[in-house]
Design a protein around this motif. Structure first.
Motif, PDB file in Angstrom:
ATOM      1  N   SER A  20      -3.268 -12.635   2.934  1.00  0.00           N
ATOM      2  CA  SER A  20      -2.797 -11.729   1.885  1.00  0.00           C
ATOM      3  C   SER A  20      -2.736 -10.298   2.386  1.00  0.00           C
ATOM      4  CB  SER A  20      -3.729 -11.821   0.676  1.00  0.00           C
ATOM      5  OG  SER A  20      -3.773 -13.142   0.185  1.00  0.00           O
ATOM      6  N   TYR A  21      -3.739  -9.910   3.153  1.00  0.00           N
ATOM      7  CA  TYR A  21      -3.775  -8.544   3.682  1.00  0.00           C
ATOM      8  C   TYR A  21      -2.590  -8.296   4.609  1.00  0.00           C
ATOM      9  CZ  TYR A  21      -5.067  -4.803   6.891  1.00  0.00           C
ATOM     10  OH  TYR A  21      -5.054  -3.687   7.671  1.00  0.00           O
ATOM     11  N   VAL A  22      -2.350  -9.207   5.541  1.00  0.00           N
ATOM     12  CA  VAL A  22      -1.251  -9.015   6.499  1.00  0.00           C
ATOM     13  C   VAL A  22       0.092  -8.972   5.779  1.00  0.00           C
ATOM     14  CG1 VAL A  22      -0.026 -10.090   8.425  1.00  0.00           C
ATOM     15  CG2 VAL A  22      -2.522  -9.998   8.432  1.00  0.00           C
ATOM     16  N   GLN A  23       0.284  -9.875   4.813  1.00  0.00           N
ATOM     17  CA  GLN A  23       1.551  -9.909   4.089  1.00  0.00           C
ATOM     18  C   GLN A  23       1.757  -8.627   3.287  1.00  0.00           C
ATOM     19  OE1 GLN A  23       1.919 -13.221   1.443  1.00  0.00           O
ATOM     20  NE2 GLN A  23       4.041 -12.769   0.895  1.00  0.00           N
ATOM     21  N   ALA A  24       0.725  -8.197   2.564  1.00  0.00           N
ATOM     22  CA  ALA A  24       0.851  -6.976   1.772  1.00  0.00           C
ATOM     23  C   ALA A  24       1.053  -5.759   2.671  1.00  0.00           C
ATOM     24  CB  ALA A  24      -0.393  -6.797   0.905  1.00  0.00           C
ATOM     25  N   ARG A  25       0.343  -5.694   3.772  1.00  0.00           N
ATOM     26  CA  ARG A  25       0.489  -4.564   4.703  1.00  0.00           C
ATOM     27  C   ARG A  25       1.921  -4.487   5.225  1.00  0.00           C
ATOM     28  NH1 ARG A  25       0.458  -4.283  10.202  1.00  0.00           N
ATOM     29  NH2 ARG A  25      -0.283  -2.323  11.148  1.00  0.00           N
ATOM     30  N   LEU A 187       2.151   8.462   7.070  1.00  0.00           N
ATOM     31  CA  LEU A 187       1.851   7.165   6.446  1.00  0.00           C
ATOM     32  C   LEU A 187       0.397   7.079   6.010  1.00  0.00           C
ATOM     33  CD1 LEU A 187       3.735   4.756   8.902  1.00  0.00           C
ATOM     34  CD2 LEU A 187       4.498   5.580   6.670  1.00  0.00           C
ATOM     35  N   LEU A 188      -0.240   8.240   5.873  1.00  0.00           N
ATOM     36  CA  LEU A 188      -1.665   8.232   5.523  1.00  0.00           C
ATOM     37  C   LEU A 188      -1.896   7.622   4.142  1.00  0.00           C
ATOM     38  CD1 LEU A 188      -4.493   8.998   6.374  1.00  0.00           C
ATOM     39  CD2 LEU A 188      -4.134  11.269   5.375  1.00  0.00           C
ATOM     40  N   ALA A 189      -1.008   7.946   3.187  1.00  0.00           N
ATOM     41  CA  ALA A 189      -1.173   7.366   1.842  1.00  0.00           C
ATOM     42  C   ALA A 189      -1.032   5.855   1.880  1.00  0.00           C
ATOM     43  CB  ALA A 189      -0.138   7.987   0.893  1.00  0.00           C
ATOM     44  N   GLU A 190      -0.033   5.385   2.628  1.00  0.00           N
ATOM     45  CA  GLU A 190       0.130   3.934   2.753  1.00  0.00           C
ATOM     46  C   GLU A 190      -1.068   3.304   3.460  1.00  0.00           C
ATOM     47  OE1 GLU A 190       2.426   6.120   3.257  1.00  0.00           O
ATOM     48  OE2 GLU A 190       4.019   5.602   1.827  1.00  0.00           O
ATOM     49  N   GLN A 191      -1.582   4.036   4.493  1.00  0.00           N
ATOM     50  CA  GLN A 191      -2.742   3.508   5.221  1.00  0.00           C
ATOM     51  C   GLN A 191      -3.945   3.388   4.294  1.00  0.00           C
ATOM     52  OE1 GLN A 191      -2.884   2.421   8.495  1.00  0.00           O
ATOM     53  NE2 GLN A 191      -4.884   1.653   7.809  1.00  0.00           N
ATOM     54  N   ARG A 192      -4.109   4.409   3.422  1.00  0.00           N
ATOM     55  CA  ARG A 192      -5.229   4.337   2.479  1.00  0.00           C
ATOM     56  C   ARG A 192      -5.032   3.191   1.491  1.00  0.00           C
ATOM     57  NH1 ARG A 192      -5.536  10.869   1.433  1.00  0.00           N
ATOM     58  NH2 ARG A 192      -6.729  11.379   3.342  1.00  0.00           N
ATOM     59  N   SER A 193      -3.802   2.983   1.074  1.00  0.00           N
ATOM     60  CA  SER A 193      -3.541   1.855   0.168  1.00  0.00           C
ATOM     61  C   SER A 193      -3.836   0.522   0.846  1.00  0.00           C
ATOM     62  CB  SER A 193      -2.078   1.893  -0.294  1.00  0.00           C
ATOM     63  OG  SER A 193      -1.815   3.076  -1.022  1.00  0.00           O
ATOM     64  N   ILE A 194      -3.425   0.438   2.112  1.00  0.00           N
ATOM     65  CA  ILE A 194      -3.685  -0.808   2.861  1.00  0.00           C
ATOM     66  C   ILE A 194      -5.179  -1.011   3.059  1.00  0.00           C
ATOM     67  CG2 ILE A 194      -3.386  -1.922   5.102  1.00  0.00           C
ATOM     68  CD1 ILE A 194      -0.606  -0.609   5.217  1.00  0.00           C
ATOM     69  N   ASP A 195      -5.893   0.096   3.378  1.00  0.00           N
ATOM     70  CA  ASP A 195      -7.349  -0.033   3.548  1.00  0.00           C
ATOM     71  C   ASP A 195      -8.012  -0.466   2.248  1.00  0.00           C
ATOM     72  OD1 ASP A 195      -7.052   0.721   6.151  1.00  0.00           O
ATOM     73  OD2 ASP A 195      -7.598   2.823   5.828  1.00  0.00           O
ATOM     74  N   GLY A 196      -7.546   0.126   1.132  1.00  0.00           N
ATOM     75  CA  GLY A 196      -8.100  -0.294  -0.155  1.00  0.00           C
ATOM     76  C   GLY A 196      -7.802  -1.759  -0.448  1.00  0.00           C
ATOM     77  N   LEU A 197      -6.575  -2.164  -0.084  1.00  0.00           N
ATOM     78  CA  LEU A 197      -6.212  -3.565  -0.282  1.00  0.00           C
ATOM     79  C   LEU A 197      -7.091  -4.479   0.564  1.00  0.00           C
ATOM     80  CD1 LEU A 197      -4.240  -5.623  -1.527  1.00  0.00           C
ATOM     81  CD2 LEU A 197      -2.755  -5.247   0.452  1.00  0.00           C
ATOM     82  N   ALA A 198      -7.346  -4.070   1.824  1.00  0.00           N
ATOM     83  CA  ALA A 198      -8.204  -4.880   2.685  1.00  0.00           C
ATOM     84  C   ALA A 198      -9.617  -4.959   2.136  1.00  0.00           C
ATOM     85  CB  ALA A 198      -8.210  -4.294   4.101  1.00  0.00           C
ATOM     86  N   ALA A 199     -10.124  -3.800   1.650  1.00  0.00           N
ATOM     87  CA  ALA A 199     -11.479  -3.812   1.095  1.00  0.00           C
ATOM     88  C   ALA A 199     -11.566  -4.737  -0.105  1.00  0.00           C
ATOM     89  CB  ALA A 199     -11.893  -2.391   0.711  1.00  0.00           C
ATOM     90  N   ARG A 200     -10.544  -4.672  -0.986  1.00  0.00           N
ATOM     91  CA  ARG A 200     -10.551  -5.557  -2.157  1.00  0.00           C
ATOM     92  C   ARG A 200     -10.438  -7.025  -1.746  1.00  0.00           C
ATOM     93  NH1 ARG A 200      -7.402  -1.294  -4.131  1.00  0.00           N
ATOM     94  NH2 ARG A 200      -5.462  -2.389  -3.615  1.00  0.00           N
ATOM     95  N   ALA A 201      -9.628  -7.259  -0.687  1.00  0.00           N
ATOM     96  CA  ALA A 201      -9.497  -8.646  -0.224  1.00  0.00           C
ATOM     97  C   ALA A 201     -10.822  -9.183   0.295  1.00  0.00           C
ATOM     98  CB  ALA A 201      -8.421  -8.720   0.870  1.00  0.00           C
ATOM     99  N   TRP A 202     -11.526  -8.345   1.087  1.00  0.00           N
ATOM    100  CA  TRP A 202     -12.810  -8.815   1.616  1.00  0.00           C
ATOM    101  C   TRP A 202     -13.860  -8.933   0.522  1.00  0.00           C
ATOM    102  CZ3 TRP A 202     -12.731 -11.454   5.661  1.00  0.00           C
ATOM    103  CH2 TRP A 202     -11.875 -11.150   6.720  1.00  0.00           C
ATOM    104  N   LEU A 203     -13.815  -8.004  -0.470  1.00  0.00           N
ATOM    105  CA  LEU A 203     -14.740  -8.135  -1.590  1.00  0.00           C
ATOM    106  C   LEU A 203     -14.463  -9.420  -2.367  1.00  0.00           C
ATOM    107  CD1 LEU A 203     -14.939  -4.482  -2.966  1.00  0.00           C
ATOM    108  CD2 LEU A 203     -16.726  -5.775  -1.787  1.00  0.00           C
ATOM    109  N   THR A 204     -13.180  -9.714  -2.540  1.00  0.00           N
ATOM    110  CA  THR A 204     -12.831 -10.968  -3.225  1.00  0.00           C
ATOM    111  C   THR A 204     -13.290 -12.178  -2.420  1.00  0.00           C
ATOM    112  OG1 THR A 204     -10.897  -9.877  -4.199  1.00  0.00           O
ATOM    113  CG2 THR A 204     -10.928 -12.292  -4.200  1.00  0.00           C
TER     114      THR A 204
END
Length: 527
Positions: A20-25, A187-204
């Protein structure tokens, strides 16, 4: 099982979260990249046709300003030959320093205005743009390698888009003008979004793992608990605790297995109890019959003795009949005495009457009583003293030596040796030895080694009684083929017997004392 289940959950969670992380990124970056490239193309199309194919510094600044209006977070540099005009927006700056590049009083746009240098553009990207093509590349600028160092550049992701400006030819076709425009979008905003997405994925994934562990614990308790109980019950049943049962819970497959186990255990208990009753009845029957036969056998033995003494005076057939009756009566008496002795072992009432005995003297006395001194060679270690039941040891020796003399070949040897705690008596003959099957069955009751032995006078119980007597002392009796031929019986007895009941057996019959001859032994000697 718990470890395997947890590992499966970890792998599954990692695969789902990672996928999910790779696809969303990829989707986020691709969408951002496509939007930025399309915006640059559209804006540069608005600049066509150019007012001058050879712009000066002011013209380059106007081009850069026009391109910078695409998005508020884009930095632009317009390049023509050796001249360039940078235009950075304030939105690219970081809290720790100026936005992009460096500033200096001698640089274009002086007065300390930060700018983007052409040297910061990746060379491969510039080569593609120089060929008249639109190109883009994601970069993360690091200090070093001769690149400008600005806090707003270090370790942050950027999208660099390069496009050539076109001019109209005389034939109204478009051609490259040599003017290149490079737009840098953070792309810092996108990078932060991706990092947040990764964190949520790992928390899930972590939450899913915890939930899976809880489910695994419940499954282990629900599945492995009954399995462990079944294993414990099976071990108890194997140790002879036939009343073992399992508590049946539920109606699933495990409950069905528990019910099947309980049914099997109940049937086994009934069968074993029936067999025990039958065995006890059989032993009691043999003991009762044997005891009942002793009284008439005593009278028959007295008559047989008289017939044996008078057989020589009787005519031929009558004398032979008298000797046959005497021999078979003696055989029957030995058989009855052996059955009585076996019944004592089976019922557990056989006991030892132990005394301190010189074993060498005991062996010699046993041979002398039976007249075997001249037929048997002895190697007896002197001074071997042990606490034994001399009557039972004498029965053992009588069986072993008698069988060796009857069924083996001379010389028959008896060897006595002793260690600190154990004494060893070996009886060997030099006959053909035992067959392959005989050693495993020679101590079985009523076993006789060959067809000819079935017609002999032995009862087939002597060696079984001899081994029971050895076990009663805490020792053992074994047999093997000796090197060089012949059967080798080995008797091992402890020199100091454990605490035993030392009262004498209350019921002794003829042939059970030291005077009992080899007839007390079986015919299961060497094959």
């Amino acid at each position: 099982m718990l470890f395997a289940f947890g590992l499966l959950c970890v792998v599954t969670a990692a695969a789902v979260a990672g996928g999910s992380y790779v696809q969303a990124r990829n989707e986020i970056l691709q969408r951002t990249q496509d939007g930025a490239v399309q915006a640059v193309k559209s804006r540069l199309e608005d600049l066509f046709p150019l007012r001058s194919a050879t712009p000066d510094q002011v013209g380059l600044e106007e081009i850069a300003a026009a391109a910078a209006a695409i998005e508020g977070n884009s930095a632009v540099v317009a390049v023509y030959g050796g001249t360039y005009a940078p235009l950075p927006p304030a939105s690219l700056s970081s809290p720790s320093g100026p936005p992009l590049g460096r500033s200096g009083p001698g640089g274009p746009g002086g007065g300390g205005v930060p700018f983007l240098e052409p040297g910061m553009i990746p060379p491969e990207l510039r080569r593609v743009v120089a060929r008249g093509e639109v190109a883009w590349q994601r970069v993360v600028w690091q200090g070093g390698s001769g690149l400008p160092r600005g806090p707003g550049l270090q370790g942050e992701p950027y999208l660099v888009i390069g496009a050539p400006l076109l001019i109209a030819g005389q034939d109204r076709t478009r051609r490259a003008s040599g003017i290149e425009v490079y737009v840098v979008r953070s792309l810092l905003a996108e990078q932060r979004s991706i990092d947040g997405l990764a964190a949520r994925a790992w928390l899930t994934g972590g939450g899913a793992l915890g939930f899976a562990v809880v489910l695994a614990l419940l499954a282990v308790r629900g599945v492995l608990g009954p399995v462990r109980e079944l294993g414990r019950a099976a071990r108890l049943l194997g140790r002879g605790e036939l009343r073992t049962r399992i508590v049946v819970r539920g109606s699933d497959e495990l409950a069905e297995v528990a019910r099947t186990f309980n049914t099997t255990a109940a049937q086994l208990e009934r069968h074993v109890e029936r067999l025990r009753v039958m065995e006890a009845d059989a032993r009691r029957f043999v003991a009762d019959v044997s005891h009942e036969l002793r009284t008439p056998l005593a009278a028959l033995t007295a008559v047989a003795d008289v017939l044996e003494r008078e057989a020589g005076l009787l005519p031929g057939p009558a004398g032979q009949a008298a000797r046959l009756v005497s021999r078979e009566t003696l055989h029957l008496s030995v058989l009855v005495n052996d059955l009585i002795e076996i019944s004592r072992f089976d019922s557990g009432v056989a006991a030892l009457t132990v005394n301190e005995v010189d074993v060498a003297e005991l062996v010699g006395a046993s041979l002398r009583v039976r007249g075997w001194v001249g037929q048997v060679e002895t190697e007896l270690a002197p001074g071997v003293v042990a606490w034994l039941d001399p009557r039972r040891v004498d029965v053992i020796l009588a069986n072993l030596v008698g069988n060796a003399l009857r069924h083996g070949e001379p010389p028959v040897t008896v060897r006595l040796s002793a260690g600190r705690d154990v004494l060893v008596v070996e009886v060997r003959d030099h006959g053909p030895g035992l067959g392959e099957v005989v050693p495993a069955r020679v101590f079985d009751r009523f076993y006789k080694a060959g067809p000819a032995r079935a017609r002999s006078e032995g009862s087939g119980l002597g060696l079984a009684i001899a081994r029971e007597n050895a076990l009663l002392h805490g020792g053992d009796l074994t047999v093997a083929n000796a090197p060089g031929g012949g059967a080798l019986f080995t008797l091992r007895l402890p020199r100091r017997s454990p605490d035993t009941d030392t009262h004498a057996d209350t019921d002794t019959g003829p042939g059970e004392g030291p005077e009992a001859g080899p007839e007390a032994g079986p015919e299961a000697g060497p094959a």
